[in-house]
Write an enzyme that holds these catalytic residues in place. Structure first.
Site, PDB file in Angstrom:
ATOM      1  N   GLY A   8       3.663   3.153   1.556  1.00 15.31           N
ATOM      2  CA  GLY A   8       2.354   2.981   2.191  1.00 15.31           C
ATOM      3  C   GLY A   8       1.515   1.941   1.525  1.00 15.31           C
ATOM      4  O   GLY A   8       0.320   2.123   1.310  1.00 15.31           O
ATOM      5  N   ALA A   9       2.133   0.823   1.186  1.00  7.92           N
ATOM      6  CA  ALA A   9       1.456  -0.152   0.337  1.00  7.92           C
ATOM      7  C   ALA A   9       1.048  -1.405   1.083  1.00  7.92           C
ATOM      8  O   ALA A   9       0.983  -2.484   0.515  1.00  7.92           O
ATOM      9  CB  ALA A   9       2.374  -0.518  -0.834  1.00  7.92           C
TER      10      ALA A   9
ATOM     11  N   SER B 167      -1.913  -1.683   2.611  1.00 13.87           N
ATOM     12  CA  SER B 167      -3.369  -1.809   2.565  1.00 13.87           C
ATOM     13  C   SER B 167      -3.927  -0.823   1.549  1.00 13.87           C
ATOM     14  O   SER B 167      -3.189  -0.025   0.963  1.00 13.87           O
ATOM     15  CB  SER B 167      -3.981  -1.524   3.952  1.00 13.87           C
ATOM     16  OG  SER B 167      -3.724  -0.178   4.334  1.00 13.87           O
ATOM     17  N   GLY B 168      -5.247  -0.880   1.345  1.00 14.64           N
ATOM     18  CA  GLY B 168      -5.928   0.102   0.514  1.00 14.64           C
ATOM     19  C   GLY B 168      -5.445   0.172  -0.913  1.00 14.64           C
ATOM     20  O   GLY B 168      -5.059  -0.833  -1.530  1.00 14.64           O
ATOM     21  N   ILE B 169      -5.449   1.397  -1.453  1.00 14.05           N
ATOM     22  CA  ILE B 169      -5.074   1.569  -2.854  1.00 14.05           C
ATOM     23  C   ILE B 169      -3.595   1.266  -3.073  1.00 14.05           C
ATOM     24  O   ILE B 169      -3.189   0.925  -4.183  1.00 14.05           O
ATOM     25  CB  ILE B 169      -5.409   2.979  -3.372  1.00 14.05           C
ATOM     26  CG1 ILE B 169      -4.639   4.056  -2.626  1.00 14.05           C
ATOM     27  CG2 ILE B 169      -6.903   3.235  -3.322  1.00 14.05           C
ATOM     28  CD1 ILE B 169      -4.830   5.444  -3.201  1.00 14.05           C
ATOM     29  N   GLY B 170      -2.786   1.364  -2.025  1.00 18.33           N
ATOM     30  CA  GLY B 170      -1.369   1.036  -2.158  1.00 18.33           C
ATOM     31  C   GLY B 170      -1.154  -0.422  -2.477  1.00 18.33           C
ATOM     32  O   GLY B 170      -0.406  -0.770  -3.395  1.00 18.33           O
TER      33      GLY B 170
ATOM     34  N   SER C 230      -4.929  14.491  -3.108  1.00 19.43           N
ATOM     35  CA  SER C 230      -6.364  14.369  -2.861  1.00 19.43           C
ATOM     36  C   SER C 230      -7.040  15.652  -3.303  1.00 19.43           C
ATOM     37  O   SER C 230      -6.428  16.723  -3.289  1.00 19.43           O
ATOM     38  CB  SER C 230      -6.625  14.142  -1.368  1.00 19.43           C
ATOM     39  OG  SER C 230      -7.988  14.355  -1.046  1.00 19.43           O
TER      40      SER C 230
ATOM     41  N   TYR D 129      -4.798  18.226   7.065  1.00 18.05           N
ATOM     42  CA  TYR D 129      -4.723  17.151   6.064  1.00 18.05           C
ATOM     43  C   TYR D 129      -4.691  17.753   4.663  1.00 18.05           C
ATOM     44  O   TYR D 129      -3.884  17.360   3.819  1.00 18.05           O
ATOM     45  CB  TYR D 129      -5.910  16.208   6.212  1.00 18.05           C
ATOM     46  CG  TYR D 129      -5.940  15.109   5.171  1.00 18.05           C
ATOM     47  CD1 TYR D 129      -5.043  14.044   5.243  1.00 18.05           C
ATOM     48  CD2 TYR D 129      -6.840  15.152   4.107  1.00 18.05           C
ATOM     49  CE1 TYR D 129      -5.056  13.043   4.276  1.00 18.05           C
ATOM     50  CE2 TYR D 129      -6.867  14.156   3.146  1.00 18.05           C
ATOM     51  CZ  TYR D 129      -5.974  13.106   3.232  1.00 18.05           C
ATOM     52  OH  TYR D 129      -5.975  12.122   2.277  1.00 18.05           O
TER      53      TYR D 129
END
Length: 356
Positions: free
Chosen positions: A76-77, A79-82, A209, A237
């Protein structure tokens, strides 16, 4: 359908309200005051045992670390923190394998990293974590490359309304937990071999999370995992994020029993300004409130990078990290019987859709 959306919105706003009140009260008690509210509103800037806090960036917590001997897979890399995790690991010399569903986005991230750091070692490989067939294909293709594997970062996550995966499993549970569970099992022998041959500790990291604390009663809906009538977007979630912690803890126990030079930990990046809720009505809320209450992506990726690379984490196994320090997950996440039950349940789900 309108009623369901109303309920989901109410539940979501209530959660945000409760979380905001909790953190604001804590800030008052601690008498913490910050002039710059960007990324600083709802998380501690006080340095704890590690010497770092939630205000540190990924670049700061890995400064001076030489990781040129390591190879990592990050899911999952795109976008974002990935993508920030990839950038920092590549900056520290890690051979990074970007595991993404959207290859064009993955290639764009690779190009951005290479533009900044021409010596970076980055590959892009396709995976759809909601499809067990795709996970198996990815694992097979990675193994065919005969690369070592020191670090596996199970980072990918989705938050979406009710839908079923290709394997007829509720999408968030399928993507956030089950796909990573299967991927980890399929790559575990490669990690064991790498650790044995290199004598370098392997690290498996599940990005969870703090929402894991708000799952359904009982934690996991073992008998109704894909039942739409029981579905609530926030609880579902949270269930998938609880599964991340339980998986990491049970894997840590098994690795310790086996005496393998691999650790398994989980973490929360904190509340980060990303697009995980892009498919829900929470997207606009997150964007509006982000600058007041959320971490920047650079801060959000710091705990992942810290747990992946920092020497302070050597030998640490079965822990839950928050703000670059060991923290405490909730009682359900620490329930060993629940973690064992989830493990067996996950194995059966994988077997029902092919051979794990």
């Amino acid at each position: 359908m309108r009623w369901d959306l109303t309920v989901h919105l109410f539940t979501s706003l209530l959660s945000i309200y409760q979380a905001s009140n909790f953190f604001l009260e804590r800030l008052k008690k601690d008498k913490v005051r910050k002039k710059d509210t960007r990324g600083m509103g709802l998380f501690s800037s006080r340095k704890a045992h590690s010497g770092f806090s939630g205000s540190n960036t990924a670049e700061e917590v890995t400064r001076g670390i030489d990781a040129t001997a390591l190879t990592a897979i990050i899911t999952g890399a795109s976008s974002g923190i990935g993508s920030e995790t990839e950038r920092i690991l590549a900056l520290r010399g890690v051979h990074v394998v970007i595991a993404v569903r959207n290859m064009s986005k993955g290639q764009a991230v690779k190009e951005a990293i290479m533009k900044e750091n021409s010596n970076a070692k980055v590959d892009v490989m396709e995976i759809n974590l909601s499809s067990m067939a795709s996970v198996r294909k990815f694992a097979s293709e990675f193994k065919s490359l005969n690369l070592p594997l020191n670090i596996l970062i199970n980072n990918a996550g989705v938050a979406t309304y009710f839908k079923l995966s290709q394997d007829n499993i509720e999408m968030m549970f399928a993507t956030n937990h089950l796909g990573h569970f299967l991927l980890t099992n399929l790559l575990l022998e490669t990690m064991k071999s790498t650790a044995d041959q290199s004598n370098i500790e392997g690290r498996i990291i599940n990005v969870s999370s703090n929402a894991h604390k708000y799952s359904y009663n009982g934690g996991i809906l073992f008998d109704n995992i894909s039942d739409e009538s029981r579905f609530n977007i926030m609880w579902a979630y949270a269930q998938s994020k609880l599964a991340n912690v339980l998986h990491a803890n049970e894997l840590a126990r098994r690795l310790k029993e086996e005496g393998v030079l691999i650790t398994s930990n989980s973490l929360t990046p904190g509340a980060v300004e990303t697009n995980i809720f892009r498919d829900t009505i929470l997207s606009g809320i997150a964007t509006s409130l982000g600058k007041y209450f959320l971490k920047t992506v650079q801060q959000g990726a710091s705990t992942t990078c810290y747990v992946a690379l920092h020497p302070n984490v050597k030998g640490v196994n079965g822990e839950y990290f928050r703000n670059n320090n060991i923290s405490e997950s909730n009682s359900k996440a620490q329930d060993t019987e629940l973690s064992k039950k989830l493990w067996d349940f996950s194995i059966k789900l994988c077997e029902n859709n092919g051979n794990a």
